[in-house]
Write an enzyme that holds these catalytic residues in place. Structure first.
Site, PDB file in Angstrom:
ATOM      1  CE  LYS A  64      31.455  29.743  38.209  1.00 57.32           C
ATOM      2  NZ  LYS A  64      31.283  29.838  39.679  1.00 57.32           N
ATOM      3  CB  THR A  65      38.498  30.987  37.691  1.00 53.52           C
ATOM      4  OG1 THR A  65      37.355  31.814  37.464  1.00 53.52           O
ATOM      5  CG2 THR A  65      39.724  31.618  37.056  1.00 53.52           C
ATOM      6  CG  ASP A 109      34.278  34.389  35.139  1.00 53.26           C
ATOM      7  OD1 ASP A 109      33.447  33.475  35.321  1.00 53.26           O
ATOM      8  OD2 ASP A 109      34.743  35.078  36.074  1.00 53.26           O
ATOM      9  CB  THR A 158      26.923  32.723  38.801  1.00 53.41           C
ATOM     10  OG1 THR A 158      26.611  33.953  38.116  1.00 53.41           O
ATOM     11  CG2 THR A 158      28.372  32.771  39.273  1.00 53.41           C
ATOM     12  NE  ARG A 218      36.380  33.819  44.219  1.00 53.16           N
ATOM     13  CZ  ARG A 218      35.636  34.023  43.128  1.00 53.16           C
ATOM     14  NH1 ARG A 218      34.598  34.839  43.193  1.00 53.16           N
ATOM     15  NH2 ARG A 218      35.914  33.400  42.008  1.00 53.16           N
TER      16      ARG A 218
END
Length: 325
Positions: A64-65, A109, A158, A218
C-alpha cells in the site's frame, strides 16, 4: 508477548525504503489495482490536474505504501506522509493541510485511526478544497473558510470496515483491495531484492524464502535480509541447507509460521477442543489482545486453511489438526 510481526527485524522501515520499487515496472503483483490506478493518474495528467482521492486496503506489507510513492512519482508531485494515529487534534490536520505544496500527494497510513471529529473536518477538504476553522467559543465563535492548494489524498488501512461510510464515499479515485501474494510473484520480488542487496541467491533459496514469507513481500524481504546476515556471520554461501538452518534458528517453519502461530493453534485444539471459540476467549487464553489475534495471527492461518471463522467462533480445520500432529 511478541506477535508474529514482531519476530521480524525492527528495521523493516529502512529495509522497505531500500528495496521499494521506484518504477511501475518494478512493482510485482496486484495487476488489476495497478492498471486501475494508472488509468486514474494518466487521465488526471491529460486534464492537467490531480487525480481524485484513492484508498488502498489489505493486510500489512502487501504494497500500500509503495503504491502511494509510485502515485506521487508518476505525477511528479511531492509526497507528504503521516498516519491516522498521529493526527490527534483538529489543529494537527489543519497544520498539515494548510502547509501542503500545490499538487501534493498526501499519504495517510492507517487512516482508520482518525477520530470521527477529524474525519468530519476532512470532508470539505476532500470535496471542495477548503478547510473550515472555528475561531473563538460560545456566541462569539465564527467559522473561517481557508482555501487549500490542490492535493490528492491516498489513504491506506488494514481495517477498511472501521472507516465510516461518509469517509469511504469521498475516495472518488477508487477504493482498491490489495491481497496476499502468490509464490511466483514472491519469487520475483525476492530475486529483485537479492540483486539489489548484491546477493547470489540460488533458486532453491528463493523457493524456500517464498514458501516461508506468509504470502507477504515485506516478510519476504525481511527474511531474505536475516538469512543474508546468518550467511555472513557463519561465512557460508547461500544454500537450501543454510536457509533451513537459519529459519530453524529464527523459529520459522516451512509454512512461515512462528511459535506464536503454533501456540494459537495448539490453544484452540487443547483448550477449546478445536472450537468454536470466541476471539476474546481465545485471545485471553494466549494472553494477547483480540485485535492482534484477529488482524495479525488469523489472516494467514485462514489463507492456509488451518482455521475457519464461523458465527459461533474460530474452528480448527482438519488441515489445522493434521499440521499439529
Amino acid at each position: 508477548m511478541s506477535t508474529p510481526s514482531e519476530a521480524l527485524p525492527a528495521l523493516l522501515k529502512s529495509l522497505d525504503s531500500a528495496l521499494r520499487p521506484a518504477h511501475w515496472d518494478d512493482y510485482v503483483g496486484q495487476k488489476q489495482v495497478k492498471a486501475n490506478v494508472r488509468v486514474a493518474i494518466d487521465a488526471a495528467k491529460k486534464r492537467g490536474g490531480m487525480p481524485e482521492h484513492i484508498l488502498f486496503y489489505g493486510p500489512p506489507g502487501v504494497g500500500k505504501t509503495t503504491l502511494a510513492h509510485l502515485v506521487a512519482a508518476t505525477l511528479g508531485s511531492p509526497l507528504k506522509s503521516t498516519s491516522g494515529v498521529a493526527i490527534e487534534r483538529s489543529g494537527d490536520l489543519a497544520a498539515i493541510l494548510t502547509n501542503l505544496e500545490p499538487n501534493t500527494v498526501l499519504f495517510i497510513d492507517e487512516i482508520h485511526r482518525l477520530s470521527r471529529k477529524i474525519e468530519e473536518l476532512l470532508y470539505p477538504a476532500l470535496e471542495s478544497g477548503h478547510l473550515d476553522i472555528i475561531l473563538g467559543k460560545g456566541p462569539s465563535a465564527r467559522t473561517v473558510e481557508l482555501a487549500l492548494p490542490p492535493f490528492t489524498l491516498v489513504g491506506a488501512t488494514t481495517r477498511v470496515a472501521e472507516l465510516s461510510g461518509p469517509l469511504r464515499s469521498r475516495f472518488g479515485g477508487g477504493t482498491y483491495q490489495l491481497d496476499f501474494y502468490n509464490e511466483d510473484d514472491l519469487k520475483d520480488i525476492i530475486r529483485r531484492s537479492a540483486l539489489l542487496l548484491g546477493l547470489k541467491a540460488p533458486d532453491e533459496v528463493v523457493d524456500r524464502i517464498a514458501a516461508r514469507s506468509r504470502a507477504t513481500p515485506r516478510v519476504a524481504n525481511a527474511l531474505l535480509k536475516r538469512i543474508r546476515d546468518f550467511s555472513e556471520v557463519h561465512e557460508r554461501a547461500l544454500s537450501a541447507k543454510l536457509c533451513d538452518e537459519a529459519c530453524e534458528l529464527f523459529g520459522i517453519d516451512a509454512y512461515g509460521l512462528t511459535k506464536d502461530d503454533r501456540r494459537y493453534l495448539e490453544t484452540l485444539l487443547k483448550s477449546f477442543r478445536g472450537g468454536p471459540a470466541g476471539v476474546h476467549a481465545l485471545a485471553a487464553a494466549i494472553h494477547e489482545d483480540p485485535d492482534t489475534v484477529e488482524y495479525i495471527y488469523e489472516p494467514y492461518l485462514l489463507r492456509l486453511g488451518f482455521i475457519e471463522r464461523s458465527p459461533r467462533g474460530r474452528i480448527l480445520t482438519s488441515e489445522g489438526r493434521a499440521f499439529l500432529q
